[in-house]
Design an enzyme around this catalytic site. Structure first.
Site, PDB file in Angstrom:
ATOM      1  N   ASP A  45       1.333  -6.762  63.245  1.00 15.02           N
ATOM      2  CA  ASP A  45       1.874  -7.090  64.567  1.00 15.02           C
ATOM      3  C   ASP A  45       1.955  -8.609  64.763  1.00 15.02           C
ATOM      4  O   ASP A  45       2.415  -9.085  65.804  1.00 15.02           O
ATOM      5  CB  ASP A  45       1.111  -6.381  65.697  1.00 15.02           C
ATOM      6  CG  ASP A  45      -0.368  -6.726  65.727  1.00 15.02           C
ATOM      7  OD1 ASP A  45      -0.832  -7.539  64.903  1.00 15.02           O
ATOM      8  OD2 ASP A  45      -1.078  -6.171  66.595  1.00 15.02           O
ATOM      9  N   SER A  46       1.572  -9.373  63.727  1.00 13.58           N
ATOM     10  CA  SER A  46       1.881 -10.808  63.696  1.00 13.58           C
ATOM     11  C   SER A  46       3.393 -10.993  63.749  1.00 13.58           C
ATOM     12  O   SER A  46       3.882 -12.110  63.993  1.00 13.58           O
ATOM     13  CB  SER A  46       1.315 -11.459  62.429  1.00 13.58           C
ATOM     14  OG  SER A  46       1.697 -10.731  61.277  1.00 13.58           O
ATOM     15  N   ASP A  84       1.273  -1.538  61.261  1.00 13.65           N
ATOM     16  CA  ASP A  84       0.212  -1.870  62.226  1.00 13.65           C
ATOM     17  C   ASP A  84       0.363  -1.023  63.491  1.00 13.65           C
ATOM     18  O   ASP A  84       1.476  -0.823  63.977  1.00 13.65           O
ATOM     19  CB  ASP A  84       0.338  -3.351  62.613  1.00 13.65           C
ATOM     20  CG  ASP A  84      -0.982  -4.091  62.519  1.00 13.65           C
ATOM     21  OD1 ASP A  84      -2.025  -3.439  62.368  1.00 13.65           O
ATOM     22  OD2 ASP A  84      -0.943  -5.337  62.594  1.00 13.65           O
ATOM     23  N   GLU A 116      -7.096  -2.249  64.726  1.00 10.34           N
ATOM     24  CA  GLU A 116      -8.182  -3.205  64.961  1.00 10.34           C
ATOM     25  C   GLU A 116      -9.335  -2.546  65.706  1.00 10.34           C
ATOM     26  O   GLU A 116      -9.100  -1.769  66.626  1.00 10.34           O
ATOM     27  CB  GLU A 116      -7.666  -4.373  65.817  1.00 10.34           C
ATOM     28  CG  GLU A 116      -6.599  -5.209  65.141  1.00 10.34           C
ATOM     29  CD  GLU A 116      -6.122  -6.362  66.034  1.00 10.34           C
ATOM     30  OE1 GLU A 116      -6.749  -6.643  67.076  1.00 10.34           O
ATOM     31  OE2 GLU A 116      -5.101  -6.976  65.672  1.00 10.34           O
ATOM     32  N   GLU A 183     -11.199 -10.294  59.093  1.00 15.58           N
ATOM     33  CA  GLU A 183     -10.474 -11.507  59.513  1.00 15.58           C
ATOM     34  C   GLU A 183     -11.437 -12.549  60.083  1.00 15.58           C
ATOM     35  O   GLU A 183     -12.212 -12.263  61.008  1.00 15.58           O
ATOM     36  CB  GLU A 183      -9.404 -11.140  60.558  1.00 15.58           C
ATOM     37  CG  GLU A 183      -8.633 -12.367  61.045  1.00 15.58           C
ATOM     38  CD  GLU A 183      -7.300 -12.079  61.696  1.00 15.58           C
ATOM     39  OE1 GLU A 183      -6.887 -10.910  61.756  1.00 15.58           O
ATOM     40  OE2 GLU A 183      -6.664 -13.064  62.128  1.00 15.58           O
TER      41      GLU A 183
HETATM   42  O1  KIV Z   1      -0.774  -8.610  62.042  1.00 14.76           O
HETATM   43  C1  KIV Z   1      -1.144  -9.098  60.965  1.00 14.76           C
HETATM   44  O2  KIV Z   1      -0.393  -9.764  60.261  1.00 14.76           O
HETATM   45  C2  KIV Z   1      -2.512  -8.866  60.553  1.00 14.76           C
HETATM   46  C3  KIV Z   1      -3.026  -9.648  59.396  1.00 14.76           C
HETATM   47  C4  KIV Z   1      -3.239 -11.038  59.800  1.00 14.76           C
HETATM   48  C5  KIV Z   1      -4.222  -9.036  58.800  1.00 14.76           C
HETATM   49  O3  KIV Z   1      -3.196  -8.092  61.154  1.00 14.76           O
END
Ligand code: KIV
Length: 264
Positions: A45-46, A84, A116, A183
């Site tokens: 979700d980045s 994600d 998460e 993380e």
């Molecule tokens: O959303 C993401 O890219 C992540 C990574 C940083 C592990 O959760």
């Protein structure tokens, strides 16, 4: 590349072979990452910051996630793709969580989902795993809690916080997670967790003692506005793109593009 499954990653840990994960959000980068030998593609979700222009991951929706997971799957049909679970797609109820996780697998062709949270999410991880949905757990710094935490900070620095993280890691493994992203935690703690768990740990800002590493692709290619301390720039693609676009602008303005070779 040989087709990878959840058991491949456990075997890699047992053999001491590091696991390489990187984020991908579109078809061409997914294809390039797969061709380069990346073993797990994470549609993280980045996405919110890397591609959609948001300031954090909170606004990313399941529809956004599905859209990009489908693109990644089209670009790398044989890759192991992790989708994600977006903010509030799994926190409201188990039913909603199962429904959203199933969408990532059924509609977008993901091999696994990531969510998460610590031990409090172990029951949900167990439900997903029991349904045949492989889960990558994610502990330590939890970007979806950025507002609650008041920023992005290294986690597990006190003795008590470290003990809690270790307990979280065990609870998530016991519940059925097949891998654990760690993380931004101290390297020594990540090494301890990696040594105690049988499932592989995949670190981001968690040192060399993890069983694998994950990075945001825009960070390692030099396309982010800000490079976190844990990331390393392997290319300055941002400068190359700016230069190429500047040259294009200059040639169009000067009337030298298109040339005879680009005309019919
Ligand atoms: O959303 C993401 O890219 C992540 C990574 C940083 C592990 O959760």
């Amino acid at each position: 590349m040989k087709k990878l499954t959840v058991s491949s990653f456990r075997k890699m840990k047992e053999a001491g072979e590091k696991i390489v994960m990187v984020t991908a959000y579109d078809a061409p980068t997914a294809a390039m990452a797969y061709e380069a030998g990346v073993e797990m593609l994470l549609v993280g979700d980045s996405l919110g910051m890397a591609v959609l222009g948001y300031k954090n991951t909170l606004p990313v929706t399941m529809e956004d996630m599905l859209h990009h997971c489908k693109a990644v799957r089209r670009g790398a049909p044989e890759a192991f793709v992790v989708g994600d679970m977006t903010f509030m797609s799994y926190q409201i109820s188990t039913e909603e969580a199962l429904h959203n996780a199933a969408r990532l697998m059924k509609e977008a062709g993901c091999n696994a989902v990531k969510l998460e949270g610590g031990a409090e999410y172990a029951p949900l991880v167990g439900r997903l795993a029991a349904c045949g949905i492989p889960v990558v757990a994610h502990a330590g710094l939890l970007p979806q809690k950025v507002e609650a935490m008041g920023g992005y900070r290294v986690q597990g620095k006190t003795e008590e916080a470290a003990r809690q993280l270790l307990a979280d890691a065990h609870a998530l493994e016991d519940a059925g997670a097949f891998a654990l992203v760690l993380e931004c935690i101290p390297a020594a703690l990540a090494e301890k967790i990696s040594g105690e768990l049988t499932i592989p740990t995949i670190g981001i800002g968690a040192g060399i003692g993890c069983n694998g590493q994950v990075q945001v692709i825009h960070d390692i290619l030099g396309m982010s506005c800000y490079l976190p301390k844990h990331a390393k720039c392997y290319a300055d693609a941002g400068s190359m793109i700016r230069k190429a676009l500047g040259d294009y602008v200059a040639e169009v303005k000067a009337g030298s593009f298109p040339g005879p070779g680009n005309s019919f």
